[in-house]
Write a protein that holds these residues in place. Structure first.
Motif, PDB file in Angstrom:
ATOM      1  N   ASP A  90      29.449  51.222  50.567  1.00 43.17           N
ATOM      2  CA  ASP A  90      29.101  51.561  49.187  1.00 43.17           C
ATOM      3  C   ASP A  90      30.049  50.883  48.204  1.00 43.17           C
ATOM      4  OD1 ASP A  90      27.048  53.128  50.115  1.00 43.17           O
ATOM      5  OD2 ASP A  90      28.129  55.028  49.907  1.00 43.17           O
ATOM      6  N   GLY A  91      31.328  50.811  48.561  1.00 39.64           N
ATOM      7  CA  GLY A  91      32.291  50.162  47.685  1.00 39.64           C
ATOM      8  C   GLY A  91      31.964  48.697  47.447  1.00 39.64           C
ATOM      9  N   LEU A  92      31.595  47.994  48.504  1.00 37.75           N
ATOM     10  CA  LEU A  92      31.224  46.585  48.365  1.00 37.75           C
ATOM     11  C   LEU A  92      29.951  46.444  47.530  1.00 37.75           C
ATOM     12  CD1 LEU A  92      31.911  45.306  52.007  1.00 37.75           C
ATOM     13  CD2 LEU A  92      33.335  44.984  49.981  1.00 37.75           C
ATOM     14  N   ALA A  93      29.008  47.358  47.724  1.00 38.33           N
ATOM     15  CA  ALA A  93      27.766  47.317  46.935  1.00 38.33           C
ATOM     16  C   ALA A  93      28.050  47.562  45.459  1.00 38.33           C
ATOM     17  CB  ALA A  93      26.775  48.351  47.463  1.00 38.33           C
TER      18      ALA A  93
ATOM     19  N   GLU B 154      36.846  39.693  37.984  1.00 36.81           N
ATOM     20  CA  GLU B 154      37.726  40.605  38.701  1.00 36.81           C
ATOM     21  C   GLU B 154      37.005  41.230  39.893  1.00 36.81           C
ATOM     22  OE1 GLU B 154      37.281  40.436  35.489  1.00 36.81           O
ATOM     23  OE2 GLU B 154      39.101  40.886  34.340  1.00 36.81           O
ATOM     24  N   SER B 155      35.736  41.600  39.695  1.00 36.72           N
ATOM     25  CA  SER B 155      34.977  42.232  40.775  1.00 36.72           C
ATOM     26  C   SER B 155      34.767  41.272  41.934  1.00 36.72           C
ATOM     27  CB  SER B 155      33.623  42.721  40.247  1.00 36.72           C
ATOM     28  OG  SER B 155      33.795  43.734  39.275  1.00 36.72           O
ATOM     29  N   ARG B 156      34.473  40.020  41.633  1.00 34.05           N
ATOM     30  CA  ARG B 156      34.293  39.028  42.702  1.00 34.05           C
ATOM     31  C   ARG B 156      35.601  38.757  43.425  1.00 34.05           C
ATOM     32  NH1 ARG B 156      31.843  34.710  38.864  1.00 34.05           N
ATOM     33  NH2 ARG B 156      31.972  33.265  40.625  1.00 34.05           N
ATOM     34  N   THR B 157      36.695  38.761  42.683  1.00 33.23           N
ATOM     35  CA  THR B 157      38.001  38.545  43.304  1.00 33.23           C
ATOM     36  C   THR B 157      38.327  39.665  44.276  1.00 33.23           C
ATOM     37  OG1 THR B 157      38.762  37.414  41.303  1.00 33.23           O
ATOM     38  CG2 THR B 157      40.444  38.167  42.844  1.00 33.23           C
TER      39      THR B 157
ATOM     40  N   MET C  24      33.010  48.664  38.869  1.00 31.60           N
ATOM     41  CA  MET C  24      34.170  48.061  39.525  1.00 31.60           C
ATOM     42  C   MET C  24      35.165  49.120  39.993  1.00 31.60           C
ATOM     43  SD  MET C  24      36.887  45.125  38.302  1.00 31.60           S
ATOM     44  CE  MET C  24      37.863  46.198  37.227  1.00 31.60           C
ATOM     45  N   ALA C  25      35.580  50.009  39.110  1.00 33.22           N
ATOM     46  CA  ALA C  25      36.551  51.041  39.488  1.00 33.22           C
ATOM     47  C   ALA C  25      36.004  51.936  40.585  1.00 33.22           C
ATOM     48  CB  ALA C  25      36.938  51.866  38.267  1.00 33.22           C
ATOM     49  N   ILE C  26      34.717  52.248  40.522  1.00 27.13           N
ATOM     50  CA  ILE C  26      34.098  53.088  41.543  1.00 27.13           C
ATOM     51  C   ILE C  26      34.130  52.371  42.890  1.00 27.13           C
ATOM     52  CG2 ILE C  26      31.975  54.248  42.248  1.00 27.13           C
ATOM     53  CD1 ILE C  26      31.257  54.398  39.230  1.00 27.13           C
ATOM     54  N   GLY C  27      33.760  51.088  42.878  1.00 22.94           N
ATOM     55  CA  GLY C  27      33.738  50.320  44.117  1.00 22.94           C
ATOM     56  C   GLY C  27      35.110  50.173  44.741  1.00 22.94           C
ATOM     57  N   ILE C  28      36.115  49.883  43.918  1.00 21.56           N
ATOM     58  CA  ILE C  28      37.480  49.737  44.437  1.00 21.56           C
ATOM     59  C   ILE C  28      37.946  51.046  45.062  1.00 21.56           C
ATOM     60  CG2 ILE C  28      39.886  49.423  43.761  1.00 21.56           C
ATOM     61  CD1 ILE C  28      38.909  47.397  41.667  1.00 21.56           C
ATOM     62  N   GLN C  29      37.718  52.151  44.358  1.00 17.90           N
ATOM     63  CA  GLN C  29      38.212  53.428  44.853  1.00 17.90           C
ATOM     64  C   GLN C  29      37.486  53.851  46.130  1.00 17.90           C
ATOM     65  OE1 GLN C  29      37.247  56.828  45.030  1.00 17.90           O
ATOM     66  NE2 GLN C  29      39.315  57.675  45.204  1.00 17.90           N
ATOM     67  N   ARG C  30      36.177  53.633  46.186  1.00 20.91           N
ATOM     68  CA  ARG C  30      35.434  54.005  47.390  1.00 20.91           C
ATOM     69  C   ARG C  30      35.916  53.214  48.602  1.00 20.91           C
ATOM     70  NH1 ARG C  30      29.193  54.375  45.134  1.00 20.91           N
ATOM     71  NH2 ARG C  30      29.136  56.623  44.798  1.00 20.91           N
TER      72      ARG C  30
ATOM     73  N   LEU D 275      36.154  41.718  45.611  1.00 22.92           N
ATOM     74  CA  LEU D 275      35.140  41.672  46.665  1.00 22.92           C
ATOM     75  C   LEU D 275      35.562  40.709  47.767  1.00 22.92           C
ATOM     76  CD1 LEU D 275      32.291  42.499  47.634  1.00 22.92           C
ATOM     77  CD2 LEU D 275      31.377  40.625  46.252  1.00 22.92           C
ATOM     78  N   SER D 276      36.038  39.529  47.383  1.00 24.31           N
ATOM     79  CA  SER D 276      36.499  38.554  48.369  1.00 24.31           C
ATOM     80  C   SER D 276      37.665  39.112  49.177  1.00 24.31           C
ATOM     81  CB  SER D 276      36.908  37.263  47.657  1.00 24.31           C
ATOM     82  OG  SER D 276      37.450  36.329  48.569  1.00 24.31           O
ATOM     83  N   LEU D 277      38.606  39.767  48.499  1.00 26.35           N
ATOM     84  CA  LEU D 277      39.761  40.334  49.194  1.00 26.35           C
ATOM     85  C   LEU D 277      39.341  41.420  50.173  1.00 26.35           C
ATOM     86  CD1 LEU D 277      42.813  40.675  49.568  1.00 26.35           C
ATOM     87  CD2 LEU D 277      42.792  42.222  47.595  1.00 26.35           C
ATOM     88  N   PHE D 278      38.430  42.304  49.764  1.00 27.57           N
ATOM     89  CA  PHE D 278      37.988  43.383  50.647  1.00 27.57           C
ATOM     90  C   PHE D 278      37.221  42.826  51.847  1.00 27.57           C
ATOM     91  CE2 PHE D 278      37.928  47.010  47.259  1.00 27.57           C
ATOM     92  CZ  PHE D 278      39.322  47.003  47.267  1.00 27.57           C
ATOM     93  N   LEU D 279      36.386  41.819  51.606  1.00 28.87           N
ATOM     94  CA  LEU D 279      35.655  41.204  52.718  1.00 28.87           C
ATOM     95  C   LEU D 279      36.633  40.555  53.696  1.00 28.87           C
ATOM     96  CD1 LEU D 279      32.730  39.604  50.686  1.00 28.87           C
ATOM     97  CD2 LEU D 279      32.496  41.432  52.385  1.00 28.87           C
TER      98      LEU D 279
END
Length: 406
Positions: A225-228, A243-246, A194-200, A248-252
């Motif tokens: 890569d962050g979304l993956a 938290e990751s799905r939340t 999660m932290a890696i994806g958010i930061q990327r 993910l939805s925001l980033f999408l």
């Protein structure tokens, strides 16, 4: 030993074997801190995900008292206090973050000093506990994850409340580094993604000037890569799937991938139908996707459900009224929009920032309806001294010259 005696002795041996502890090599690998799997923690998280912050906090504080040296116990309390404050300040209104404009809009946020102090103390406590654990065992994946998790939560707080983007970005990078270290030790430690994806994703989304200020020009960032990464933690994590799905939805949504964002959000809503923010976000995404009339119907449904005793825990109705009014405005439903903005402004728990936005917008709608006295009243409300002043210049302008819809 006679065969009959051996036969009767065998069940006793099996029973003894089941009671003996497994050798270390035979212990199951959990890929998470065992505390995360305990019934009180799982119960508290269910309450948290339905926005029942006070009930969740009550359990989490008991867990923290029983496990004073476990950094994850403090992390639960830290996260709940942070998100309770964000919710109370209308800072979980995702429309605010759907675009990068929030990076340049400075809004006044008055978090009580007691809450600020508690957040800082808990963050420092997790740092102290995990540093000590890692000094004793540098290969402690649980400690690395716990430290990164606290840094990430603190970064969220100072970003949204204080607009401390540089400090938050550096904390985010540190959280990513801890998470990557945890994955090197245990490649199946899925929560760490999660932290890696958010930061990327965040680094790839930052404007160049901010990347330069933070010193991230050489730091790798990739939205794809962050979304993956977020999907990995969403699908396989123990602590971070919701938290990751939340996120993910925001980033999408940020990237205009509305169908994909809606799919994620509807899954969250189905799993947590009494989470007011999850339900509201379905309406927001439906609006963003271009289905305004469907969005209006969804906003109305959220407002109707909020009227049912106990359906939501302390719903922030100003968010639904404002979102619906904005959508109605886009469809030239001026009278309805004026009513919605006024309702948003009149909610007793509305933040000053959102209230004044609603009052300004209501004034504009009243001007279009040629109800000048009502419009002037709303502009005067915006100009009340103290609190948020980001709408003051526009209110002064429309007091002098009625809004014309331009």
């Amino acid at each position: 030993m006679p065969p009959k005696s051996r036969a009767s002795f065998l069940p006793a041996l099996i029973l003894i074997a089941t009671l003996l502890p497994l050798p270390a090599s035979a212990q199951p690998v959990l890929h998470t801190d065992p505390l995360n799997l305990t019934p009180p923690v799982r119960q508290s998280l269910q309450l948290f995900y339905n926005l029942n912050f006070d009930a969740a906090l009550k359990i989490q504080e008991q867990v923290a008292q029983q496990h004073p040296d476990n950094p994850m116990a403090s992390n639960y309390v830290l996260t709940t206090i942070i998100f309770r404050e964000l919710y109370n300040q209308d800072l979980l209104d995702t429309t605010y973050y759907a675009h990068n404009s929030f990076l340049t809009v400075k809004r006044e946020v008055n978090v009580p000093q007691a809450a600020r102090t508690r957040i800082e103390d808990l963050t420092n406590k997790v740092q102290h506990l995990t540093d000590a654990e890692l000094a004793a065992n540098p290969n402690d994946a649980n400690a690395l994850f716990a430290r990164g998790y606290a840094k990430g939560m603190h970064a969220v707080f100072i970003t949204l409340v204080d607009h401390s983007f540089v400090a938050a970005a550096r904390q985010g990078l540190s959280a990513r580094n801890d998470s990557e270290a945890a994955l090197k030790i245990d490649p199946e430690y899925a929560d760490a993604w999660m932290a890696i994806g958010i930061q990327r994703f965040a680094v790839a989304s930052l404007p160049k000037f901010l990347r330069f200020m933070v010193g991230f020009m050489g730091v790798g960032g990739s939205k794809k890569d962050g979304l993956a990464d977020l999907r990995k933690s969403a699908e396989n994590g123990t602590v971070t799937p919701v938290e990751s799905r939340t996120v993910l939805s925001l980033f999408l949504r940020h990237d205009g991938q509305y169908p994909a964002a809606l799919e994620v959000q509807r899954g969250l809503q189905k799993e947590y139908p009494h989470n007011y923010i999850f339900c509201l976000e379905v309406a927001n995404l439906t609006k963003d996707e271009g289905h305004g009339l469907d969005a209006i119907a969804t906003y109305k449904q959220v407002i109707d459900e909020a009227a049912k005793p106990g359906y939501f825990v302390e719903p922030r109705l100003e968010l639904a009224w404002f979102g619906m009014a904005d959508t109605q405005r886009g469809y030239n439903m001026i009278k309805e929009a004026a009513f919605g903005y006024t309702q948003a402004a009149q909610q007793s728990d509305s933040s000053d920032w959102l209230r004044k936005r609603a009052e300004l917008s209501a004034g504009q709608m009243y001007d279009l309806l040629h109800q000048r006295a009502d419009a002037i009243h709303m502009y005067q409300q915006v100009l009340q001294p103290g609190g948020d002043q980001t709408q003051a210049e526009a209110a002064h302008k429309y007091l002098q010259t009625p809004y014309q819809g331009k």
